[in-house]
Every structure is written in C-alpha cells, then in structure tokens.
Design an enzyme around this catalytic site. Structure first.
Site, PDB file in Angstrom:
ATOM      1  N   GLY A  45       3.182   0.386  -1.070  1.00 38.43           N
ATOM      2  CA  GLY A  45       2.941   1.799  -0.789  1.00 38.43           C
ATOM      3  C   GLY A  45       2.113   1.970   0.461  1.00 38.43           C
ATOM      4  N   ALA A  92      -3.664   4.038   2.289  1.00 28.70           N
ATOM      5  CA  ALA A  92      -4.790   4.732   1.651  1.00 28.70           C
ATOM      6  C   ALA A  92      -4.934   4.251   0.206  1.00 28.70           C
ATOM      7  CB  ALA A  92      -4.568   6.239   1.699  1.00 28.70           C
ATOM      8  N   VAL A  93      -3.828   4.213  -0.520  1.00 26.23           N
ATOM      9  CA  VAL A  93      -3.889   3.733  -1.913  1.00 26.23           C
ATOM     10  C   VAL A  93      -4.113   2.215  -1.925  1.00 26.23           C
ATOM     11  CG1 VAL A  93      -2.662   3.593  -4.118  1.00 26.23           C
ATOM     12  CG2 VAL A  93      -2.515   5.674  -2.758  1.00 26.23           C
ATOM     13  N   GLY A  94      -3.613   1.544  -0.892  1.00 27.94           N
ATOM     14  CA  GLY A  94      -3.852   0.097  -0.775  1.00 27.94           C
ATOM     15  C   GLY A  94      -5.347  -0.217  -0.820  1.00 27.94           C
ATOM     16  N   GLU A 154       1.859  -4.633   0.049  1.00 29.65           N
ATOM     17  CA  GLU A 154       3.057  -4.422   0.884  1.00 29.65           C
ATOM     18  C   GLU A 154       2.950  -3.008   1.429  1.00 29.65           C
ATOM     19  OE1 GLU A 154       5.389  -6.628   1.613  1.00 29.65           O
ATOM     20  OE2 GLU A 154       4.759  -8.227   0.256  1.00 29.65           O
ATOM     21  N   CYS A 183      10.372   1.347   4.774  1.00 29.88           N
ATOM     22  CA  CYS A 183       9.127   0.857   5.381  1.00 29.88           C
ATOM     23  C   CYS A 183       9.380   0.053   6.657  1.00 29.88           C
ATOM     24  CB  CYS A 183       8.355   0.016   4.373  1.00 29.88           C
ATOM     25  SG  CYS A 183       9.337  -1.337   3.725  1.00 29.88           S
TER      26      CYS A 183
HETATM   27  P1  NAD Z   1       3.708   6.329  -3.546  1.00 32.29           P
HETATM   28  O1  NAD Z   1       3.226   7.737  -3.338  1.00 32.29           O
HETATM   29  O2  NAD Z   1       4.901   6.121  -4.399  1.00 32.29           O
HETATM   30  O3  NAD Z   1       2.470   5.494  -4.056  1.00 32.29           O
HETATM   31  C1  NAD Z   1       2.584   4.157  -4.415  1.00 32.29           C
HETATM   32  C2  NAD Z   1       1.930   3.959  -5.766  1.00 32.29           C
HETATM   33  O4  NAD Z   1       0.545   4.262  -5.697  1.00 32.29           O
HETATM   34  C3  NAD Z   1       2.521   4.813  -6.878  1.00 32.29           C
HETATM   35  O5  NAD Z   1       2.829   4.002  -7.988  1.00 32.29           O
HETATM   36  C4  NAD Z   1       1.426   5.803  -7.191  1.00 32.29           C
HETATM   37  O6  NAD Z   1       1.381   6.174  -8.546  1.00 32.29           O
HETATM   38  C5  NAD Z   1       0.166   5.066  -6.800  1.00 32.29           C
HETATM   39  N1  NAD Z   1      -0.907   5.977  -6.406  1.00 32.29           N
HETATM   40  C6  NAD Z   1      -0.803   7.095  -5.655  1.00 32.29           C
HETATM   41  N2  NAD Z   1      -2.021   7.659  -5.478  1.00 32.29           N
HETATM   42  C7  NAD Z   1      -2.910   6.878  -6.127  1.00 32.29           C
HETATM   43  C8  NAD Z   1      -4.332   6.927  -6.318  1.00 32.29           C
HETATM   44  N3  NAD Z   1      -5.074   7.896  -5.781  1.00 32.29           N
HETATM   45  N4  NAD Z   1      -4.905   5.954  -7.041  1.00 32.29           N
HETATM   46  C9  NAD Z   1      -4.163   4.984  -7.573  1.00 32.29           C
HETATM   47  N5  NAD Z   1      -2.827   4.880  -7.429  1.00 32.29           N
HETATM   48  C10 NAD Z   1      -2.207   5.814  -6.728  1.00 32.29           C
HETATM   49  O7  NAD Z   1       4.077   5.641  -2.198  1.00 32.29           O
HETATM   50  P2  NAD Z   1       3.598   6.004  -0.755  1.00 32.29           P
HETATM   51  O8  NAD Z   1       2.204   5.539  -0.554  1.00 32.29           O
HETATM   52  O9  NAD Z   1       3.977   7.398  -0.377  1.00 32.29           O
HETATM   53  O10 NAD Z   1       4.637   5.005  -0.018  1.00 32.29           O
HETATM   54  C11 NAD Z   1       4.969   5.133   1.287  1.00 32.29           C
HETATM   55  C12 NAD Z   1       4.323   4.021   2.072  1.00 32.29           C
HETATM   56  O11 NAD Z   1       4.682   2.787   1.494  1.00 32.29           O
HETATM   57  C13 NAD Z   1       4.780   3.944   3.491  1.00 32.29           C
HETATM   58  O12 NAD Z   1       3.673   3.695   4.310  1.00 32.29           O
HETATM   59  C14 NAD Z   1       5.739   2.773   3.506  1.00 32.29           C
HETATM   60  O13 NAD Z   1       5.842   2.139   4.753  1.00 32.29           O
HETATM   61  C15 NAD Z   1       5.109   1.892   2.491  1.00 32.29           C
HETATM   62  N6  NAD Z   1       6.117   1.006   1.943  1.00 32.29           N
HETATM   63  C16 NAD Z   1       5.979  -0.319   2.145  1.00 32.29           C
HETATM   64  C17 NAD Z   1       6.943  -1.178   1.667  1.00 32.29           C
HETATM   65  C18 NAD Z   1       6.837  -2.655   1.844  1.00 32.29           C
HETATM   66  O14 NAD Z   1       7.595  -3.366   1.199  1.00 32.29           O
HETATM   67  N7  NAD Z   1       5.942  -3.153   2.675  1.00 32.29           N
HETATM   68  C19 NAD Z   1       8.048  -0.672   0.974  1.00 32.29           C
HETATM   69  C20 NAD Z   1       8.134   0.682   0.795  1.00 32.29           C
HETATM   70  C21 NAD Z   1       7.157   1.519   1.251  1.00 32.29           C
END
Ligand code: NAD
Length: 466
Positions: free
Chosen positions: A198, A201-203, A220, A254
C-alpha cells in the site's frame, strides 16, 4: 462505542485468533512439504473454480476488464503457484556452505525454517493478487497467515473472506475484513512477519506497530516510476507499450510508468504515436471502451480530475463523473514542481517532459526518491548500461514496462521510499523463512589452538589459518 473501545474489543478477539494459529503452527502442522503442496494446490483451485466470481467482484470494485483480471490477477497467482510447487523441494533443502580451516573438522549449512504467523495486508488496486501472491511464499515456507484485504475494494474483500476458509486449511489461514479500526487492532498483535502492500503513510504506521514486538516487515510501497525514451528508441514500439502500461487498470498500478522523459526533438512524434496506440486499443471514445477500468472511488477520481489542468492536454482530458472514468490523457508543459510531479499519479494521466539528453534524465530521476520501477527505452547498449549503473530502483525494465512481473525468479520489491524486502519466486520463500545457520562439529580430533592458556605459537598458527 467510541473508536478506542472498538479497537480494544477487536484486539482481544484477534489475540485469541492469532493465538490459535500460533498453537497450530507450534504443533508442527504446517511444516511437512505435503501440507505445503496441498495448500498451494488448494489455492490454485480457489482461483480456477471461481474465475467468474473473481471477475464479477473485480468488475464491481474497479470495472476491471476480463483480460486484465487474467493478466494482472489470476494468471500471475497461478504462475507463482506453479513455480513454487516445482521448486519447493529445492527451496526447502538445506544449503551447504564452506567451512574454513578453523572450523574443521566440521560442516556448515543454511536451513530454511518457517517463521510462524504472518500478517498480510493487501491493497485495493489488485485486490486479489496482492492478497494471495504473498500468501504463496507464506504457505510454501510453512507459515500460518492472517489475511487483511483492503476494504476499499469491498466486493473482492468479501469474496476472499468467503473463499479462503472454503479452500485452505482454516486452522492455518484466516481472513480479517475491515478498515482502519480492524487493521489497527490487528497491528497490536504479535506476528512473526508483517507483509504490507500500500501507500507509504500507512507503511509508517505498520512499521511503528511492528517495532513493539521487533517484528520484521516487508513493505511493498509505490512512488513515481519514471520512463525514459532516449534519442535512439523505437518510438512506435515504446509508445504502444507505455500507453498499455499507463492504461492497464486505468493507471492504478504501482509499477505503471508514472511520467515520461523524452528527447526534446522527439517529443511530438512520441506523443503522436501514443495517441495512435490509445486509439487502436480503446477506440475514439476511450471512456466508452469496455477494455478500460474505472477509478476506484470518488476521492481518487476527484484527485485525478484536479490533475487534468496541471499542463497542456495533448491527448484525452475527458472524464465521466457518473462512471468515475478518466480518459487516457497526455499532458505537456507540466511544472516540475506541481503536485502531479511530486505525488504518485496512480491514474491514466501521463505527463511527458522534455530532456536534452540521457544525463539530464538521470539527474531528474535521482533528485526524487528511488522508484519502485524504472523504465528505459533505448537501442543503445551503452545507454542501457549507464542507466542501470546510475539509477537505483526496485526493478528496471529495458524496452518495455511492467512485463518483468511475469518472471517469477526476478525478486519484486522497492528500495528506499518505494519499499523494503522482496518477493516472488525463491525471494518470497526466503523472505518468509528464517535462514537458520547451522554448524556441526566433529568431536575428534580436538585442535587445542583456541583454548587458553594462549601462547605465541597459537597466535602464529591462528594468523596463518585466518
Ligand atoms: P489501501 O487504501 O488499500 O491501504 C492498504 C491497507 O492499509 C488496507 O488494507 C487498509 O485497510 C490499511 N489501512 C489504511 N489506513 C490505515 C490506517 N490508518 N492504519 C492501519 N491500516 C490502514 O491502499 P493504498 O495505500 O491506497 O494503496 C495505494 C498505494 O499502494 C500506492 O502508493 C501504490 O503504489 C502502492 N502499491 C504498491 C504495490 C507494490 O506491490 N509495491 C502494489 C499496489 C499498490
């Protein structure tokens, strides 16, 4: 109930669930190779038995075209499973390493062992693949897993929650659906690895939570993946491939090419070719094309719409509020400091920027964060080598975009701000294993040189042996 109380309640429940998984793992149920193979087979069946249900869920979430379901989700999972099945015996085997003279007589090896319970948090853009692809190495390595699909792709999340317990060993794999409260409560638990896909920020939230128990994490993440077209590149081929990579899943990938840097003199010719490629793929009215996905939700749709006037529209620019569609759009004359050039675009909008030469492109890329993927279209081996040497990125693909994902032996993951840790193929197996080092000594003969009392001759001998 306020949010804190809700999280406490959830946390207590998850603690019990994770504890049950831990006990199942500790009893050794997930270790045998036969169990691992059976789970991989069951996962493959989950996909093949439910192709239409998966397509329907992805159509509901993203209006994902059928062929993109195959290319970006199911085929990739099945190919990873096949690869893991074929190589599992070799991956599990202990790996002998050299033992130096001071360790003789003796032998040494690396023994992969499962970690325990892995938490896998998926993202919404490839909601099936990004949840199940990390599960493949988790199972292959003999772990239990908790899967947390993204609530943003609600239909896919519900489908995974229904299918996973139907097919997989439910004492070893569970699905937890939900949003921020649920993820927060899950992150309070003690896991042996957290695998998160994802945004950054959540990372950060994930990594902070993991610090509590010193749990290792794989992140990731994403970022801006640049695409350079140099002065010798074949424009028609580059344009078709870039246009496909940018429009796949409506740019919500991504590793989509985020922006293009092209030799000044060839910019207009490249844009003309991109225009032709878009028309060939999606017709004169791409918003109406059945082969073009929708934007996931209103927030992302409004964000992308605001980017449409970040430069001169050379191609596209149309949008459809009702169906949340943005036409494939090429922008020129974009301010390099504008938000569209600072944030990951994650939609079908492609800024094309002029460069004087490859050196300038490399400088521009190196001023930003290290990307998840970097792309170079060039016929020159010197330029390919120079780009590869000077640009650090999670992956590099020369003369194409995205296709490196189809090679299971290429580790996939970011570097710096685009992520940490890699998976796919053996990299995934190793990532979700502990590579335990083992040394076995013979009892005899005992060489006395390391034991006190120390002496000059022992020192001399050790120096010689070292
Ligand atoms: P998302 O909104 O689906 O969030 C990812 C996860 O984080 C979800 O399961 C969600 O429930 C959880 N989450 C959200 N907010 C949270 C919080 N405050 N506390 C705890 N958990 C929380 O995904 P996203 O962040 O919108 O994804 C898009 C990003 O992901 C882009 O930057 C994209 O490049 C990246 N991405 C990376 C890959 C990869 O394989 N490297 C693949 C797809 C997407």
């Amino acid at each position: 109930m306020d949010s804190d109380t809700a999280i406490d309640t959830l946390s207590a429940r998850y603690q019990d669930e994770v504890e049950k998984l831990r006990q199942y793992f500790a009893a050794g149920n997930t270790r045998p190779r036969q169990w691992r193979l059976a789970q991989l087979d069951a996962l493959a069946r989950l996909i093949t038995d439910n192709e239409s249900a998966i397509s329907e869920a992805l159509a509901e979430d993203l209006d994902k075209p059928l062929q993109e379901v195959l290319m970006g989700e199911t085929a990739l999972i099945l190919s990873e499973i096949r690869h893991a099945r074929r190589h599992l015996r070799a991956w599990m085997r202990s790996r002998k390493v050299w033992t130096p003279a001071v360790g003789q007589p003796g032998s040494s090896w690396v023994q992969p062992e499962p970690l325990g319970v892995v938490l896998i948090i998926g993202a919404w853009n490839y909601p099936v693949q990004l949840l199940l692809a990390p599960l493949i190495p988790a199972l292959a390595a003999g772990n239990c897993a908790v899967l947390k699909p993204s609530e943003v792709a609600a239909a896919s999340s519900a489908l995974m929650a229904r299918l996973v317990p139907e097919y997989l060993d439910s004492k070893a794999v569970t699905v937890v659906e939900g949003a921020v409260d649920e993820t927060t409560a899950l992150l309070r638990q003690r896991f042996d690895h957290i695998f998160y896909t994802g945004g950054a920020a959540v990372g950060r939230i994930v990594m902070k939570a993991a610090a509590e128990y010193l749990t290792p994490v794989t992140l990731e993440l994403g970022g801006k993946s640049p695409c350079v077209v140099d002065d010798g590149a074949d424009l028609a081929s580059a344009a078709r491939r870039i246009a496909w990579g940018k429009c796949l899943n409506a740019g919500q990938t991504c590793i989509a090419p985020d922006y293009v840097l092209v030799d000044k003199g060839r910019r207009d010719a490249l844009i003309a070719e991109i225009g032709r490629a878009i028309e060939t793929m999606y017709g004169e009215q791409p918003l109406e094309s059945p082969d073009f996905a929708a934007i996931i939700n209103d927030r992302h749709y409004q964000r992308l719409k605001s980017y449409l006037d970040a430069g001169q529209v050379a191609i596209g620019g149309q949008s459809d509020d009702r169906r949340r569609r943005i036409a494939p759009t090429v922008l020129t004359d974009v301010d390099p400091n504008a938000e569209i050039m600072r944030e990951e675009i994650f939609g079908p909008i492609l800024p094309v920027l002029d460069i004087d030469n490859l050196g300038q492109a490399i400088d521009i890329i190196r001023q930003g964060e290290k990307p998840l993927a970097a792309y170079l279209f060039s016929g020159s081996r010197d330029n390919q080598r120079r780009f590869s040497d000077q640009v650090s990125s999670g992956s590099l693909c020369i003369n194409d975009v995205i296709m490196f994902m189809s090679v299971p032996d290429l580790p996939f993951g970011g570097v710096g701000q685009s992520g940490m840790g890699q998976y796919h193929g053996r990299a995934g197996f190793d990532r979700l294993s502990h590579l335990k080092s083992v040394m076995k000594r013979a009892r005899w003969p005992e060489v006395n040189v390391r034991f006190a009392p120390y002496s000059q001759w022992k020192m001399r001998l050790l120096k010689w042996l070292a």
